[in-house]
Scaffold this active site. Structure first.
Site, PDB file in Angstrom:
ATOM      1  N   ASN A   1       4.989  -0.495   5.609  1.00 34.79           N
ATOM      2  CA  ASN A   1       6.396  -0.575   5.972  1.00 34.79           C
ATOM      3  C   ASN A   1       7.165   0.590   5.365  1.00 34.79           C
ATOM      4  OD1 ASN A   1       8.917  -2.021   6.890  1.00 34.79           O
ATOM      5  ND2 ASN A   1       9.281  -1.917   4.691  1.00 34.79           N
ATOM      6  N   GLU A   2       7.718   1.430   6.227  1.00 37.20           N
ATOM      7  CA  GLU A   2       8.561   2.545   5.794  1.00 37.20           C
ATOM      8  C   GLU A   2       7.915   3.306   4.638  1.00 37.20           C
ATOM      9  OE1 GLU A   2      12.367   0.782   5.042  1.00 37.20           O
ATOM     10  OE2 GLU A   2      12.850   0.607   7.169  1.00 37.20           O
ATOM     11  N   THR A   3       6.674   3.724   4.871  1.00 38.50           N
ATOM     12  CA  THR A   3       5.942   4.507   3.892  1.00 38.50           C
ATOM     13  C   THR A   3       5.214   5.616   4.633  1.00 38.50           C
ATOM     14  OG1 THR A   3       4.398   4.358   2.043  1.00 38.50           O
ATOM     15  CG2 THR A   3       3.902   3.012   3.970  1.00 38.50           C
TER      16      THR A   3
END
Length: 1010
Positions: free
Chosen positions: A408-410
């Protein structure tokens, strides 16, 4: 013959004992703190607390602005704790394969058995087990000790809980057995392919038979297969089998039919192991042009994201409440849940299988540090392969799981390895992420960026697309504003929001949680339940886009439920403790948004009116937008019996609410819904008088007649006629009679920071209070007594005070009680000689009413309620804060600096003074839920001109540094300037650090990011 039957029964018991799963939740001992030698067998734990798992010790603690978890994780305590349990070893277990299993421990758990270290698992969201066979063989008693280390904070970006928050088990197997999660069944049409692992722990080869059969929902065998296998010594063998099921019942959302796979391993006539695996037969296809197809039907993923916690219950959510929440989402019209941003407990997936809820199963938040002390920062590199493997093998038989998410959002090249491992262990499901390593993903998942205006015009058709986190809207239950609100303002070139008009030219409503002076941050606002508070687009427009854009496969709104944590970045910090983007609040009370989705995603006739019709400070004649959500053909609105006309169902986003502008005066609004001209649903809301009573009811299933169980009680504030009073904020006091106790109290408020666990009283929030009551014995009568001093805290329209007492039978027979209440209004402590309450009375502002509750002639407790100008909701508030500060330096992470209040003109509660030491720093966390790009940083500071004209400061954003030079200010600590610079933010978590490169003369007040 009798002896033969007895012998066969004993054989059956022995066979069953070799494949037993025993709950290991009861009678654990618990102690906070890192105690020396706790793992030793001789350690004295006699004074430790005895409890039953699952357990979350953080939610049992006090909220505090100084608590270790901070705003990111919800201002609750963390730390290190130990659990211990002594187990007698039955003789029949010796010579068996025995495991101790943990479904979830947050985090950094280390397990010991009789002083021997079994292992350590850093990740808090994974299931694991240890082989204790050799210890069982050597012992008649085993003392288990579990150390849980959640001391370093923040350990995530949201509330995690602390402790053994999920079930524990003892598993007994034969030495020839199927390892845990050693079965993988998948379907293609009506053909099943089953991979079964069989372990032979003996030191010699064994001939065996693997028998696999399929049972229907009634337990009838519908297909089977048998294979002979030679099991080599001390090895694990994988056997592949295929089975055809004729005319199968397919698993789908509306009819989630489940079969049972029965696996038996036999040597000779002896059954060495027997396993049951529930599964569903369903076919899924993913097409870039149209999304997901389930059994030949195109299905839009109408989804929500959810964290593990459930408000006052923390991370250790009882099964009954978890099941209620999944059912509640189904009733809202949700058909898919994203497990944001970690796996859920095993029973969650079983429940989704049973209820027909699709799951995007997510394993990780970040592949590197996103919070200072999270898994990504300390353990990901060493543990991700093991954790990914254990997660996939555990969850891959569930028909509800239709897609995996690995981040997630990495970012990072490891994303490619994650996808490959998923394909290796389960080639049947695609892999996505929340805006992470998108180039490696089978399905493109995009978070907030997908909400931007124009996004779909540029979306390619090479892959299936899912909005993994959209939309982002905020709303507080029972709170309304007619002016449109954007989190980042409008217009905003970076966010590219859609434009939405205000509902009225001037704001109609002025009630609020505090006045402007009470807000220390510009983000400390309640948001409107009119679906007009957002980042980029409304929920209504998102619903329309999902419905009408063929290549839009699914949308997972952020979130289904409010959750504890992320209070600083999003909501400005203390006293805000929670993220309020859910369609349902922390206490499982539905917001108006729940009914919007229900009107668009369900077919059962429904109608819902907002807002309520009790507005004591609004001038009569003021036109209020009345919205009605309904899935019916037409809705007719009546005001005080007079029709205001019928409105048909609309298809566009701005037609999803049927709207009437109604000139306010006290009275009654009634909405009647019609299908094909026939009335099918209606709702009525009326203007309520002053709060005078409370009403008790149960949400969900009642308390079971036997065994330990839990129930959720709703307390509703009403007027004397039973009409809901929507501003209720009086305190309800609770007492359980019989074999029960209060587990926790809640009210759904994002700013109520009273303790939940085993509390005895709680204020209402916009008219509602929640009590979780659990039984403490297998049987016995249980009743709940609730009492309340009721009245308008600020006496807006009434000085009347009422005292109400209500009883609710939760289990068994109704309890006969005699309740009397004695009260005082002069501040003195009430006693048996005080005035007996018999009817409502009036008091003046500044009065504290105290009341003694007497149960069957014995004093029970004293209630207290104060009525004054400085109590309760504010009725004439201005939403903007008087001192609209940014993210305060004193609330951030800092080192070699100290919080100071010397001087004047600073914002918040102080500022950071870097003193005479260079190298001090302050570090903020910022979440970017849109696309990567340049942001403006506004640093508010003061610097001593008498020491130097310019101050050198190192600015580091996500590990990349540059030097900035900040001009000195004329008056140190009293004059504050703003220094602006630009920085590049990535998607998701970002850290901003300012480090003083020179000693003395620098103070940092706050940071604003635009």
């Amino acid at each position: 013959m009798r002896y033969t039957v007895l012998f066969m029964s004993l054989l059956l018991i022995m066979n069953l004992s070799a494949q037993e799963n025993i709950s290991f939740n009861s009678k654990w001992k618990f102690q906070l703190g890192d105690h020396k030698e706790v793992s030793d067998v001789q350690y004295d734990d006699a004074n430790w607390r005895v409890l039953e798992l699952p357990h979350d010790w953080s939610i049992e603690g006090e909220y505090s602005p100084d608590a270790p978890m901070g705003g990111q994780c919800g201002y609750l305590p963390a730390g290190i704790a130990w659990y211990r349990k002594t187990m007698h070893v039955p003789e029949e277990w010796k010579g068996k394969h025995v495991e101790i299993a943990f479904d979830g421990v947050f985090m950094n758990s280390t397990v010991y058995a009789n002083g021997k270290k079994l292992g350590t698992r850093p990740y808090g969201w994974i299931s694991f087990y240890y082989d204790i066979s050799s210890i069982v063989n050597q012992s008649d008693e085993i003392i288990f000790a579990v150390r849980v280390d959640n001391e370093k904070q923040p350990s995530a970006r949201w509330y995690t809980g602390s402790g053994i928050y999920a079930n524990t088990w003892i598993r007994i197997r034969d030495h020839v057995h199927v390892p845990q999660d050693g079965i993988f069944v998948r379907t293609n049409k009506n053909v099943l392919t089953i991979d079964t692992e069989v372990r032979n722990k003996w030191n010699q080869d064994i001939r065996a038979r693997l028998l696999t059969s399929v049972l229907d929902a009634n337990g009838n065998e519908v297909a089977s297969v048998e294979d002979k296998v030679r099991l080599q010594a001390d090895t694990i063998h994988k056997i592949r089998q295929t089975i055809t099921v004729n005319n199968p019942n397919l698993w789908n959302i509306d009819a989630p039919y489940l079969y049972t796979l029965v696996t038996r391993v036999k040597t000779g006539r002896k059954i060495r192991d027997r396993r049951e695996t529930r599964f569903g037969i369903r076919d899924i296809e993913w097409k870039p042009e149209t999304g997901m197809w389930l059994n030949g039907q195109n299905v839009k993923l109408q989804g929500v994201c959810n964290h593990q916690d459930a408000g006052a219950l923390g991370a250790a959510v009882p099964d009954k409440i978890l099941r209620y929440r999944i059912k509640q989402l189904k009733e809202m019209g949700v058909n898919a849940i994203r497990t944001a941003h970690n796996p859920q407990t095993p029973q969650f997936y079983a429940m989704c299988d049973e209820m027909g809820m699709l799951v995007m199963d997510e394993i990780f938040d970040g592949w590197m540090k996103k919070a200072a002390n999270d898994y990504g920062a300390h353990a990901f590199k060493d543990w991700w392969k093991q954790d990914l493997r254990d997660w996939l093998k555990r969850d891959r038989n569930h028909p509800c799981v239709v897609i995996y998410s690995v981040g997630n959002e990495t970012h990072g090249e490891v994303g490619e390895d994650l996808v490959q491992q998923c394909h290796l262990l389960d080639p049947t499901r695609p892999v996505t992420s929340g805006h992470s390593g998108s180039e490696y993903m089978d399905v493109l998942g995009v978070n907030g960026h997908s909400e931007k205006m124009g996004f779909f015009d540029e979306l390619q058709d090479d892959r299936v697309f899912i909005g993994t986190e959209n939309t982002h809207t905020w709303q507080v239950r029972g709170y309304y504003r007619t002016k449109t609100w954007y989190r980042d303002g409008y217009p905003n070139n970076r966010q590219k929001p859609y434009w939405y008009p205000d509902l009225t030219k001037e704001e109609v409503f002025s009630d609020d949680w505090t006045n402007a002076a009470g807000k220390s941050h510009f983000k400390q606002v309640f948001n409107s339940s009119y679906d007009n508070a957002m980042v980029r687009l409304t929920s209504r427009q998102n619903i329309e886009q999902l419905r009408d854009i063929p290549k839009y496969a699914g949308s997972f709104r952020w979130t289904g439920y409010d959750y504890i944590g992320e209070a600083t970045y999003v909501h400005g910090g203390w006293p805000f403790k929670a993220f309020m983007g859910g369609a349902i609040d922390l206490a499982n009370f539905e917001k108006d948004l729940f009914y919007l989705y229900q009107s668009q995603w369900t077919d059962k006739p429904m109608v819902h009116i907002l807002p309520h019709w009790t507005h004591p400070t609004i001038q009569e004649g003021t036109k209020i937008p009345v919205w009605v959500y309904s899935n019916c053909d037409e809705v007719e609105l009546f005001f005080n019996g007079q029709s205001l006309g019928r409105k048909p169902k609309g298809s566009k986003w701005n037609e999803m609410q049927r709207e009437w502008l109604v000139a306010y005066q006290p009275g009654e609004l009634k909405a009647v819904a019609f299908n094909q001209g026939k009335e099918v649903a209606q709702q009525t809301v009326r203007t309520a008088g002053p709060p005078s009573k409370i009403s008790l009811s149960v949400d969900g299933e009642p308390l079971a007649n036997e065994g330990k169980d839990i129930v959720q009680v709703r307390v509703t504030t009403t007027d004397a006629n039973g009409e809901f009073y929507p501003y209720g904020e009086n305190r309800t006091y609770f007492h359980v009679i019989g074999n029960g106790k209060i587990r926790a109290l809640d009210n759904g408020s994002p700013i109520d920071v009273e303790k939940h666990f085993e509390a005895s009283d709680r204020i209402a929030f916009y008219g509602l209070t929640r009590a979780y009551i659990e039984s403490v014995a297998k049987n016995g009568d249980i009743s709940l007594l609730a009492t309340c001093i009721l009245g308008e805290k600020k006496q807006v329209i009434s000085k009347q005070v009422s005292i109400d007492t209500q009883m609710l039978t939760l289990r068994g027979k109704a309890t006969k009680v005699d309740v009397k209440v004695y009260y005082t209004i002069d501040g003195s402590e009430p006693n048996f000689h005080s005035k007996l309450y018999q009817s409502p009375f009036e008091v003046e502002l500044g009065t504290t009413v105290k009341a003694l509750v007497v149960l069957n002639g014995k004093a029970l407790y004293i209630m207290e309620e104060r009525f004054a100008k400085d109590e309760g909701f504010v009725w004439d508030a201005v939403q903007q804060a008087v001192n609209p500060g940014g993210d305060q330096a004193e609330d951030a992470t800092f080192n070699i600096a100290y919080k100071s209040t010397q001087g004047m003109g600073f914002k918040g509660t102080g500022y950071l003074d870097f003193g005479r030491n260079s190298g001090g720093y302050v570090e903020w966390y910022q979440e970017n839920d849109g696309s990567a790009g340049a942001f403006t940083l506004k640093i508010r500071y003061s610097a001593n001109k008498k020491i130097r004209p310019v101050y050198r400061v190192k600015l580091t954003v996500n590990g990349k540094s540059k030097e900035i030079r900040m001009p000195a200010t004329d008056k140190f600590r009293t004059q504050w300037d703003t220094f602006e610079t630009f920085a590049y933010f990535g998607v998701g978590a970002n850290t901003i650090r300012l480090e003083a490169l020179e000693d003395d003369g620098l103070g940092i007040d706050e940071l604003r990011v635009e």
